[in-house]
Motif scaffolding. Structure first.
Motif, PDB file in Angstrom:
ATOM      1  N   GLY A 101     -23.855  64.183  73.526  1.00  0.00           N
ATOM      2  CA  GLY A 101     -24.058  64.316  72.088  1.00  0.00           C
ATOM      3  C   GLY A 101     -25.534  64.515  71.797  1.00  0.00           C
ATOM      4  N   PRO A 102     -25.877  64.753  70.540  1.00  0.00           N
ATOM      5  CA  PRO A 102     -27.278  65.028  70.190  1.00  0.00           C
ATOM      6  C   PRO A 102     -28.188  63.802  70.344  1.00  0.00           C
ATOM      7  N   PRO A 103     -29.492  64.050  70.519  1.00  0.00           N
ATOM      8  CA  PRO A 103     -30.446  62.943  70.609  1.00  0.00           C
ATOM      9  C   PRO A 103     -30.701  62.333  69.232  1.00  0.00           C
ATOM     10  N   MET A 104     -31.202  61.116  69.227  1.00  0.00           N
ATOM     11  CA  MET A 104     -31.462  60.426  67.969  1.00  0.00           C
ATOM     12  C   MET A 104     -32.883  60.649  67.455  1.00  0.00           C
ATOM     13  N   ILE A 105     -33.788  61.012  68.345  1.00  0.00           N
ATOM     14  CA  ILE A 105     -35.171  61.220  67.917  1.00  0.00           C
ATOM     15  C   ILE A 105     -35.243  62.370  66.907  1.00  0.00           C
ATOM     16  N   GLY A 106     -35.950  62.136  65.824  1.00  0.00           N
ATOM     17  CA  GLY A 106     -36.113  63.169  64.805  1.00  0.00           C
ATOM     18  C   GLY A 106     -34.881  63.432  63.957  1.00  0.00           C
ATOM     19  N   VAL A 107     -33.883  62.579  64.038  1.00  0.00           N
ATOM     20  CA  VAL A 107     -32.637  62.841  63.321  1.00  0.00           C
ATOM     21  C   VAL A 107     -32.852  62.918  61.806  1.00  0.00           C
ATOM     22  N   PHE A 108     -33.825  62.161  61.280  1.00  0.00           N
ATOM     23  CA  PHE A 108     -34.023  62.165  59.827  1.00  0.00           C
ATOM     24  C   PHE A 108     -34.827  63.367  59.338  1.00  0.00           C
ATOM     25  N   GLU A 109     -35.231  64.225  60.255  1.00  0.00           N
ATOM     26  CA  GLU A 109     -35.816  65.506  59.873  1.00  0.00           C
ATOM     27  C   GLU A 109     -34.708  66.527  59.608  1.00  0.00           C
ATOM     28  N   LYS A 110     -33.478  66.194  60.048  1.00  0.00           N
ATOM     29  CA  LYS A 110     -32.354  67.127  59.928  1.00  0.00           C
ATOM     30  C   LYS A 110     -31.198  66.579  59.096  1.00  0.00           C
ATOM     31  N   ARG A 111     -31.064  65.261  59.051  1.00  0.00           N
ATOM     32  CA  ARG A 111     -29.927  64.608  58.393  1.00  0.00           C
ATOM     33  C   ARG A 111     -30.416  63.480  57.496  1.00  0.00           C
ATOM     34  N   SER A 112     -29.667  63.229  56.448  1.00  0.00           N
ATOM     35  CA  SER A 112     -29.983  62.102  55.573  1.00  0.00           C
ATOM     36  C   SER A 112     -29.535  60.806  56.253  1.00  0.00           C
ATOM     37  N   PRO A 113     -30.160  59.678  55.922  1.00  0.00           N
ATOM     38  CA  PRO A 113     -29.721  58.401  56.494  1.00  0.00           C
ATOM     39  C   PRO A 113     -28.260  58.089  56.148  1.00  0.00           C
ATOM     40  N   GLU A 114     -27.849  58.491  54.957  1.00  0.00           N
ATOM     41  CA  GLU A 114     -26.455  58.268  54.552  1.00  0.00           C
ATOM     42  C   GLU A 114     -25.505  59.052  55.460  1.00  0.00           C
ATOM     43  N   TRP A 115     -25.873  60.306  55.757  1.00  0.00           N
ATOM     44  CA  TRP A 115     -25.042  61.138  56.629  1.00  0.00           C
ATOM     45  C   TRP A 115     -24.932  60.497  58.005  1.00  0.00           C
ATOM     46  N   VAL A 116     -26.050  60.015  58.532  1.00  0.00           N
ATOM     47  CA  VAL A 116     -26.056  59.408  59.868  1.00  0.00           C
ATOM     48  C   VAL A 116     -25.157  58.174  59.887  1.00  0.00           C
ATOM     49  N   MET A 117     -25.296  57.308  58.884  1.00  0.00           N
ATOM     50  CA  MET A 117     -24.450  56.106  58.852  1.00  0.00           C
ATOM     51  C   MET A 117     -22.977  56.465  58.677  1.00  0.00           C
ATOM     52  N   ASN A 118     -22.674  57.441  57.825  1.00  0.00           N
ATOM     53  CA  ASN A 118     -21.277  57.853  57.654  1.00  0.00           C
ATOM     54  C   ASN A 118     -20.717  58.449  58.944  1.00  0.00           C
ATOM     55  N   MET A 119     -21.540  59.167  59.698  1.00  0.00           N
ATOM     56  CA  MET A 119     -21.084  59.720  60.977  1.00  0.00           C
ATOM     57  C   MET A 119     -20.793  58.604  61.978  1.00  0.00           C
ATOM     58  N   ILE A 120     -21.637  57.594  61.997  1.00  0.00           N
ATOM     59  CA  ILE A 120     -21.425  56.460  62.905  1.00  0.00           C
ATOM     60  C   ILE A 120     -20.157  55.696  62.523  1.00  0.00           C
ATOM     61  N   MET A 121     -19.959  55.492  61.236  1.00  0.00           N
ATOM     62  CA  MET A 121     -18.850  54.659  60.759  1.00  0.00           C
ATOM     63  C   MET A 121     -17.539  55.418  60.555  1.00  0.00           C
TER      64      MET A 121
END
Length: 166
Positions: A101-121
């Motif tokens: 899967g994709p790396p986590m470094i720099g994720v907030f340059e591409k995705r919103s924190p809400e998107w990241v949490m919704n993807m995890i959950m």
């Protein structure tokens, strides 16, 4: 005699393939992506290797509607997030490089924190309905992200740790 001819042919084929692969010129295309958000506009310079859109205003699909980051990182929460990531996510994700899967470094340059949490959950619904999640699924060879029923507190801790990677 037949054996020597066969060995020579194999060696010649091998050498030709090495010469061809060494002689290829690799070009890296760069593109500039302008990201418009409600508050600011940001330009990201990246190698053109991904077809996944950068969408900072996309909150994803799930229970998380707003994530607010404090100015400073909560070290205790980030440490908890790192441990959770290592125990639940490291089989498919690396912090700083592509893996299954994709790396986590720099994720907030591409995705919103809400998107990241919704993807995890909520990966099941995200992979079915969210355009970014669908594009990531395609880019990572249709390898689905398993739903581990991660609660909001754990997802928030992981997101705090992701902030330390940038």
């Amino acid at each position: 005699m037949y054996y020597n001819t066969k060995v020579t042919l194999i060696c010649a084929t091998f050498l030709c393939s090495i010469m061809i692969s060494c002689g290829e010129e690799k070009k890296s295309e760069k593109e500039t992506i302008t990201i418009g958000t409600n508050k600011k506009e940001k330009t990201v310079q990246s190698k053109k290797t991904s077809s996944v859109p950068v969408m900072l205003d996309n909150k994803g699909i799930g229970p998380i509607k707003l994530v607010t980051f404090e100015t400073s990182i909560d070290k205790e929460l980030a440490d908890k997030g790192e441990q959770l990531f290592k125990s639940k996510c490291a089989a498919c994700h690396k912090a700083t490089q592509k893996f299954i899967g994709p790396p986590m470094i720099g994720v907030f340059e591409k995705r919103s924190p809400e998107w990241v949490m919704n993807m995890i959950m909520n990966p099941d619904e995200m992979l079915k309905k969210d355009p970014v999640a669908k594009a990531l699924l395609k880019e990572y060879n249709n390898t689905i992200m398993l739903n581990q029923n991660i609660p909001e507190e754990e997802a928030r801790a992981m997101v705090e740790w992701f902030r330390t990677l940038e």
